[in-house]
Enzyme design. Structure first.
Site, PDB file in Angstrom:
ATOM      1  NE  ARG A  17      -2.515  -1.258   3.413  1.00 53.89           N
ATOM      2  CZ  ARG A  17      -2.982  -0.928   4.602  1.00 53.89           C
ATOM      3  NH1 ARG A  17      -4.080  -0.218   4.683  1.00 53.89           N
ATOM      4  NH2 ARG A  17      -2.380  -1.308   5.703  1.00 53.89           N
ATOM      5  CD  GLU A  18       4.560  -0.424  -1.768  1.00 53.66           C
ATOM      6  OE1 GLU A  18       3.354  -0.637  -2.047  1.00 53.66           O
ATOM      7  OE2 GLU A  18       5.421  -1.309  -1.827  1.00 53.66           O
ATOM      8  CG  LEU A  19      -0.924   5.443  -4.764  1.00 49.80           C
ATOM      9  CD1 LEU A  19       0.100   6.459  -5.257  1.00 49.80           C
ATOM     10  CD2 LEU A  19      -1.787   4.974  -5.936  1.00 49.80           C
ATOM     11  N   GLY A 450     -27.774   1.909  14.941  1.00 53.73           N
ATOM     12  CA  GLY A 450     -26.981   0.842  15.557  1.00 53.73           C
ATOM     13  C   GLY A 450     -25.657   1.283  16.131  1.00 53.73           C
ATOM     14  CB  SER A 451     -22.411   2.044  14.687  1.00 50.19           C
ATOM     15  OG  SER A 451     -22.723   2.916  13.631  1.00 50.19           O
ATOM     16  CB  CYS A 534      -7.020  -0.505   0.693  1.00 47.39           C
ATOM     17  SG  CYS A 534      -5.944   0.490  -0.338  1.00 47.39           S
ATOM     18  CB  CYS A 661     -27.223   3.441   4.304  1.00 48.48           C
ATOM     19  SG  CYS A 661     -26.211   2.000   4.308  1.00 48.48           S
ATOM     20  CG  HIS A 712     -23.240  10.675   4.644  1.00 49.54           C
ATOM     21  ND1 HIS A 712     -24.602  10.528   4.547  1.00 49.54           N
ATOM     22  CD2 HIS A 712     -22.714   9.459   4.387  1.00 49.54           C
ATOM     23  CE1 HIS A 712     -24.887   9.277   4.228  1.00 49.54           C
ATOM     24  NE2 HIS A 712     -23.759   8.613   4.135  1.00 49.54           N
TER      25      HIS A 712
HETATM   26  N1  GLN Z   1     -26.015  -1.045  11.981  1.00 47.57           N
HETATM   27  C1  GLN Z   1     -25.000  -0.454  11.161  1.00 47.57           C
HETATM   28  C2  GLN Z   1     -24.494   0.814  11.828  1.00 47.57           C
HETATM   29  O1  GLN Z   1     -25.261   1.461  12.484  1.00 47.57           O
HETATM   30  C3  GLN Z   1     -25.544  -0.112   9.799  1.00 47.57           C
HETATM   31  C4  GLN Z   1     -24.500   0.518   8.934  1.00 47.57           C
HETATM   32  C5  GLN Z   1     -24.903   0.651   7.492  1.00 47.57           C
HETATM   33  O2  GLN Z   1     -26.046   0.534   7.136  1.00 47.57           O
HETATM   34  N2  GLN Z   1     -23.974   0.900   6.644  1.00 47.57           N
HETATM   35  O3  GLN Z   1     -23.352   1.191  11.662  1.00 47.57           O
HETATM   36 ZN    ZN Z   2     -26.881   2.727   6.575  1.00 48.16          ZN
END
Ligand code: GLN
Ligand code: ZN
Length: 772
Positions: A17-19, A450-451, A534, A661, A712
């Site tokens: 992964r030099e680049l 979730g996360s 990557c 998503c 995002h």
């Molecule tokens: N449950 C996952 C989260 O909350 C869903 C992520 C996703 O849909 N990309 O991160």
């Molecule tokens: Zn999502």
């Protein structure tokens, strides 16, 4: 008759992964442009030499890219949107990176190479997936009255660079018709025909310059030839190639198609005035006969017989049986099915893989070796390569019968599967009543996807634990503390359905792959996803089962901390399949059903442990759609059924959620409906709830959580923005259907903005409840 070997493109990122490393140093201001250019030149030189050594006759050049080959093409033709402040002349590297990644004033503050930089505070160009791969390209953006002019001579420069090293290469060019098709124009008002006619002179100029530089063959990629094309598209192809043939008659074009068969575009393809045609015989082996029947004798045929999209070793005898008769009748080129960009570089770097599985694999380097063996067998007879052929056959035979792959219990379970396995007990309205009673939630219930933030601290702890520098006990305690804090905080701010936060997960697919049998993971086998990013996709090599519960302990721990319902959180079978390298000895459909059964076991165990709400994420369902519309139904059929197998083992009172998503549902809404989830959460904030129309028109019967804010960006939306979005949602769907949640998981966010945004989100839900 002669057989030669071509490579259609080699991974650019470098064996170590030099680049990636050098790009990120440059972006952060830690090194200058000279250092970046030197690393890139060294990588190119090594890649050319390596391919030559491996026996490749047609070595590609200009397959290298600092970020993305579609962006390179935009820069070549001077399609640089006005916001980047470029006027004319060669496009400099910083403008190139601004298009790729955006540029911010403050990010350049301590950055020596940027202090004279003109580009500040501009957004990156839009990024999307390259056909049905997980590689992302930068979408070309065309303005009204778009003019094109040759603005980068990269392709000629790299040809000359290789020539100076004694290597005569075959430059790779993204074809004009595919290029224009991949782009978008403002308000859609510029026609493809106009754009094509405007861009062709640049392509002509490029070919003339390559010709002058000494190139005899040029690989010109037109993967659009495997898509559904209209009559107009076909006319564009004829126009384009007519013009190119005239512009540089001395240059022979290898028209390169991949990711599928030519199908009904075959007549168009063979009628184009090109010297060669490359076809993908991995995705579409059945097209060989039709192509042979139609291809004029003087058309050089390049046969993609080694899988450029997957990691499996080729059964060489099987390929020889197919190509031997062809090679007796005409000259052929043997090649990977497509660029090797989509495979890891070298299996030799994996020193700790299971020895049996290792013997079944081939990465980019090994694939080129395979092609060279095939060519030698065809040119000089099998005897010269007897050993390599025997090893290939032995590996194929071993793989066919290996107990590591074949699990009789899984086969028996699938054979016994009947329609009932994919059906919930009652229909949605009856289930809903039971769920309302079981959960006792307010109107507009609030939840998250979730996360929660995967902070620096979380990642550091995981890395330390991975390296053996943190004990299991300490790591476990750390994760429990993070989880507990997150659960408490969700209670405090008044969310209705809680999550444990997913702190223990490295990645939503890898976490499950590591706990299911049938998957293997590599240490160094990276594949470019976009730019310097990557991934190491899991390799699904055998029958899938779930030896023991994967998430129940974390769920139980989290539920033990609160009286609010805690959601069980799983990744769905289609997403696990689509984000892995998959077996080529069973169909995707079969592999998906196996994963579905394993996830079903987990769903059932979560319910047994007391979970009343279980979410099965299918983030990648849409991106698995086949390139040809006529193949959609079949894919959607088994994809939906797999989800249903995974989700139907529970009682009617248990609420099944799914999450996707993205925001394009119009063309797959019926399939989404037939997944029969009780609740679906989707991305809608950026489209201002417009896409809910698809659900409204379809009369989607179940519940929906349209994302009320975009995760995002770190921006914290005001309460009012979210109440406005909810009002827009209510104008399309009924009050009883609606949930309130963000667009997606919060793992990439930081805590301060997450806290502020969710507090506002709960306030928005409360306001909407009052007026409801
Ligand atoms: N449950 C996952 C989260 O909350 C869903 C992520 C996703 O849909 N990309 O991160
Ligand atoms: Zn999502």
């Amino acid at each position: 008759m002669s057989v030669t070997v071509a490579s259609l493109g080699f991974p650019r990122i470098g064996p170590r992964r030099e680049l990636k490393t050098t790009l990120e140093r440059y972006w952060s201001g830690k090194s200058d442009q000279g250092a970046l250019l030197a690393v890139a030149a060294d990588l190119r030189a090594r890649t050319w030499a390596r391919q030559k050594e491996l026996g490749v006759d047609h070595v590609p050049s200009s397959d290298f890219s600092f970020y993305d080959h579609v962006l390179d093409t935009s820069v070549m033709v001077g399609a640089v949107p006005a916001v980047y402040g470029w006027t004319r002349g060669p496009v400099d590297l910083d403008t190139y990176f601004a298009m790729a990644r955006g540029a911010q004033g403050e990010a350049h503050a301590d950055c020596s190479h940027c202090c004279t930089h003109k580009v500040v505070d501009v957004p990156a160009a839009e990024m999307t997936k390259w056909f049905d791969t997980n590689y992302h390209y930068l979408v070309p953006e065309f303005s009204t009255g778009q003019a094109f002019a040759l603005s980068s001579t990269k392709i000629v420069d790299e040809f000359l660079e290789a020539k100076a090293q004694g290597i005569h290469t075959r430059p790779v060019l993204l074809g004009p018709v595919t290029y224009i098709r991949l782009g978008k124009s403002q308000a859609g008002e510029v026609s493809r025909e106009e754009l094509l006619c405007a861009v062709l002179p640049v392509y002509e100029e490029v070919l003339r310059r390559l010709s002058t530089a000494g190139a005899d063959w040029v690989q010109i990629d037109e993967p659009c030839l495997v898509l559904d094309l209209t009559h107009e598209d076909r006319t564009l192809l004829a126009t384009a190639y007519g013009a190119l043939a005239e512009a540089a008659p001395a240059v022979k074009l290898m028209l390169t198609t991949y990711f599928g068969g030519l199908g009904d575009n075959l007549d168009t393809a063979v009628a184009l005035p090109v010297a060669g045609l490359h076809i993908d015989l991995i995705r579409a082996p059945e097209q060989l006969d039709a192509v042979l029947a139609k291809a004029p004798k003087e058309l050089a045929l390049s046969l993609g017989v080694v899988d450029g999209r997957n990691v499996w070793r080729t059964d060489l005898e099987k390929i020889l049986a197919v190509v031997e008769p062809v090679a007796r009748a005409r000259d052929i080129v043997l090649a990977p099915s497509c660029s090797l960009l989509h495979t890891p570089i070298d299996l030799a770097q994996e020193t700790t893989l299971d020895e049996d599985v290792r013997r079944w694999l081939a990465f980019a380097v090994q694939k080129l070796e395979e092609l060279s063996t095939l060519a030698r067998a065809l040119n000089g007879g099998r005897d010269g390569v007897a050993e390599a052929l025997a090893a290939s056959s032995a590996a194929a035979a071993a793989r066919k019968t290996s107990p590591k792959i074949h699990d009789a219990a899984v086969a028996a379970r699938l054979a016994a599967a009947d329609a009932a396995l994919a059906r919930r007990g009652a229909a949605f309205p009856a289930r809903r009543e039971l769920q309302v009673r079981a959960l006792g939630l307010p109107a507009f219930p609030t939840t998250t996807i979730g996360s929660f933030p995967q902070t620096e601290e979380v990642r550091k702890a995981r890395a330390a634990h991975g390296k053996g520098m943190m004990t299991d006990a300490d790591y476990g305690a750390f994760l429990r503390e993070e989880t507990a804090r997150t659960v408490r905080w969700q209670e405090e701010i008044g969310l209705d359905v809680l999550v444990h936060g997913e702190f223990e997960r490295n990645d939503m697919v890898q976490y499950f792959g590591e706990r299911l049998s049938g998957f293997i993971f590599t240490k160094h086998s990276w594949v470019q996803s976009y730019g310097s990013r990557c991934v190491r996709p899991p390799i699904l090599f055998g029958d899938v089962s779930r030896p023991k519960p994967m998430t129940v302990a974390w769920w139980s721990y989290a539920q033990g901390l609160t009286d609010k319902p805690m959601k069980g959180m799983l990744t769905g079978p289609v997403t696990i399949l689509n984000w892995s390298f998959v077996r080529d000895d069973v169909t995707r459909e079969q592999a998906c059903r196996q994963i579905a059964l394993a996830i079903r076991d987990e769903v059932v165990d979560l319910e047994k442990a007391g979970a009343k709400v279980i979410q099965i994420d299918e983030a990648a369902l849409r991106e698995g759609l086949p390139l040809r519309r006529s193949d959609w139904q079949q894919y959607l059929g088994w994809a939906v059924e797999s989800f249903r197998i995974a989700s139907s083992g529970v009682a009617d009172a248990t609420q099944i959620h799914t999450h996707m998503c993205y925001s394009e549902f119009n063309d797959i809404i019926a399939a989404i409906g037939s997944m029969d989830a009780d609740v679906i959460s989707i991305e809608t904030a950026r489209s201002k709830m417009e896409l809910l129309s698809a659900f409204a028109e379809y009369r989607y019967p179940a519940e929906i959580g349209p994302g009320v804010y975009d995760i995002h960006s770190p921006r914290v939306p005001a309460v009012e923005e979210m109440t406005d979005l909810l009002a827009a949602a209510r104008s399309r769907l009924s009050t009883e259907q609606l949930w309130v949640n963000p667009d997606c998981g919060l793992k990439t966010r930081k805590w301060p903005e997450t806290r502020a945004a969710l507090v506002n989100m709960v306030a928005a839900a409360k306001q909407v409840r009052e007026v409801a």
